[in-house]
Design an enzyme around this catalytic site. Structure first.
Site, PDB file in Angstrom:
ATOM      1  N   HIS A   1      -2.184  -1.241  -4.663  1.00 11.67           N
ATOM      2  CA  HIS A   1      -3.619  -1.272  -4.944  1.00 11.67           C
ATOM      3  C   HIS A   1      -4.133   0.170  -4.947  1.00 11.67           C
ATOM      4  CE1 HIS A   1      -4.374  -1.817  -0.313  1.00 11.67           C
ATOM      5  NE2 HIS A   1      -3.830  -0.660  -0.595  1.00 11.67           N
TER       6      HIS A   1
ATOM      7  N   SER B   1       0.838  -1.194   0.000  1.00 12.20           N
ATOM      8  CA  SER B   1       0.000   0.000   0.000  1.00 12.20           C
ATOM      9  C   SER B   1       0.882   1.257   0.000  1.00 12.20           C
ATOM     10  CB  SER B   1      -0.953  -0.054   1.201  1.00 12.20           C
ATOM     11  OG  SER B   1      -1.974   0.896   1.095  1.00 12.20           O
TER      12      SER B   1
END
Length: 198
Positions: free
Chosen positions: A121, A97
């Site tokens: 993501h 992330s």
């Protein structure tokens, strides 16, 4: 977590120093916790102290952070962008992330330890409560953050905007060889690379 102490010689005899301080003395920072406002400020304070002590010396950021706040991540990015010291990022473990994003966008001097895996993501929506109109405003801001992150990832890779968008649409795990191929890192650190002469 228990503090590890090292014993070393000094002009005044043997002294004990904690491992974190020894790490900092070598202009190295470990970014291993989730990126929060608190952890970001600790990193920023160290960066500014390092610049004050020696603005020409390279700073190594070891990044294995599992996630974090976008706003806190961009606090670090903003300081790195105006810092005088050259920065080298070294991804290790599984930065995911915002941790993975920082390992990619903070510097052009980017490496990884063997066996590192990145996970990218799209931004996650945090807990939200409020009116529908507020939700729409929040959703628009999340979309703006997504566009900014994807643009920075594209600028720091060999991938096109379409490829970045597809990569970040869902959880995407990337090993070091793929990261090199995509232009996210320069290379894998080898023996002797960590403390090479500058």
């Amino acid at each position: 977590m228990n503090t590890t102490f090292l014993t070393r010689k000094s002009p005044y005899g043997l002294e004990k120093i904690d491992a974190h301080s020894a790490f900092s003395n070598d202009f190295q920072i470990s970014v291993h916790e989730p990126i929060t406002n608190e952890s970001a400020m600790e990193i920023i304070e160290l960066l500014l102290v390092f610049q004050k002590n020696d603005p020409k010396r390279r700073i190594d950021l070891f990044i294995s952070s599992p996630r974090g706040s976008i706003a806190a991540g961009f606090m670090i990015k903003g300081v790195v962008d105006i810092l005088l010291n050259p920065i080298r990022t070294i991804a290790c473990g599984s930065p995911t992330s915002m941790g993975a994003v920082l390992a990619i966008i903070l510097s052009k001097d980017r490496y990884a330890l063997p066996y590192t895996r990145f996970m990218l993501h799209q931004p996650m929506m945090e807990d939200f409560s409020g009116q529908t109109s507020d939700f729409l405003i929040y959703a628009k801001e999340m979309e703006n953050q997504k566009k900014l992150i994807n643009r920075l990832l594209m600028e720091n890779s060999s991938l096109s905007e379409m490829e970045i968008n597809a990569l970040c649409d869902r959880d995407s795990w990337i090993n070091v060889d793929q990261a090199i191929e995509m232009g996210f890192i320069s290379n894998i650190l080898q023996k002797g690379d960590l403390y090479e002469s500058e």
